[in-house]
Write a protein that holds these residues in place. Structure first.
Motif, PDB file in Angstrom:
ATOM      1  N   HIS A   4       0.847  -1.190   0.000  1.00 11.12           N
ATOM      2  CA  HIS A   4       0.000   0.000   0.000  1.00 11.12           C
ATOM      3  C   HIS A   4       0.880   1.237   0.000  1.00 11.12           C
ATOM      4  O   HIS A   4       1.764   1.368   0.823  1.00 11.12           O
ATOM      5  N   THR A   6       0.571   5.729  -1.182  1.00  8.80           N
ATOM      6  CA  THR A   6      -0.287   6.809  -1.645  1.00  8.80           C
ATOM      7  C   THR A   6       0.531   7.747  -2.511  1.00  8.80           C
ATOM      8  O   THR A   6       1.648   8.124  -2.148  1.00  8.80           O
ATOM      9  N   VAL A  25      -2.105   4.588   3.794  1.00 13.24           N
ATOM     10  CA  VAL A  25      -3.411   4.705   3.146  1.00 13.24           C
ATOM     11  C   VAL A  25      -4.272   5.693   3.932  1.00 13.24           C
ATOM     12  O   VAL A  25      -3.930   6.079   5.037  1.00 13.24           O
ATOM     13  N   TYR A  38      -2.114   9.562   8.223  1.00 14.33           N
ATOM     14  CA  TYR A  38      -2.415   8.379   7.423  1.00 14.33           C
ATOM     15  C   TYR A  38      -2.269   7.122   8.266  1.00 14.33           C
ATOM     16  O   TYR A  38      -1.622   7.124   9.316  1.00 14.33           O
ATOM     17  N   ASP A 169     -11.498   4.849   2.455  1.00  9.40           N
ATOM     18  CA  ASP A 169     -10.150   4.408   2.872  1.00  9.40           C
ATOM     19  C   ASP A 169      -9.386   3.949   1.664  1.00  9.40           C
ATOM     20  O   ASP A 169      -9.863   3.358   0.781  1.00  9.40           O
TER      21      ASP A 169
END
Length: 169
Positions: A4, A6, A25, A38, A169
């Motif tokens: 994950h 961003t 995330v 985050y 999310d």
């Protein structure tokens, strides 16, 4: 690189994506736009909450993950002093899901809305007077609730399964 991450893409015409946070995330910008909060999924180890500058640098953890505990939907207080979030146990979404907050600078998390069912998706008012959230404290149907700073929460809708108001999310 984490599973994950961003990225930020320049608007309005697009451009080259830039990684904002690795492993993060549910990024939320502070009210003044100078910081971001985050989550980092921790799976069985629990989710952690982080704060960084608006460019993703100088990152620091403000909530450590705990085994079996999940944290989602971060939301800044109007004054930027707290991050609010959902907290739940790894129970297949059977509940409870409660609302907590943690100081951005230092301190332990504290429960804001406790329930044996669901309280989630915190959205803090820009004037600092309260919080809107989705909950079903006494029944099956979820509705939107308003919690003023110094008063009891009150139901504001009767809609079935009220939708999230803070973003995904």
């Amino acid at each position: 690189t984490s599973e994950h991450s961003t990225y930020v893409i320049p608007a309005p015409l697009g451009g080259t994506p830039r990684k904002l946070v690795d492993g993060g995330v549910a990024v939320r910008w502070s009210p003044d736009g100078q910081r971001i909060a985050y989550m980092k999924p921790g799976w069985a180890l629990g989710d952690s909450l982080w704060v960084a500058d608006a460019e993703g640098g100088h990152s620091r953890q403000i909530l450590q993950g705990s085994p079996g505990i999940h944290a989602h939907w971060p939301a800044w207080s109007a004054d930027g002093r707290f991050i609010y979030f959902n907290r739940s146990f790894n129970s297949g979404n059977l509940g409870p899901i409660e609302l907590f907050r943690v100081p951005v600078e230092d301190g332990p998390p504290e429960k804001v809305i406790g329930t044996s069912r669901y309280a989630m998706y915190p959205s803090l008012s820009l004037d600092g007077h309260g919080m809107l959230y989705s909950s079903n404290p006494v029944g099956v149907d979820r509705a939107l609730w308003w919690k003023p700073v110094d008063a009891a929460a009150m139901r504001v809708t009767t809609d079935y399964d009220a939708v999230a108001i803070s973003g995904a999310d």
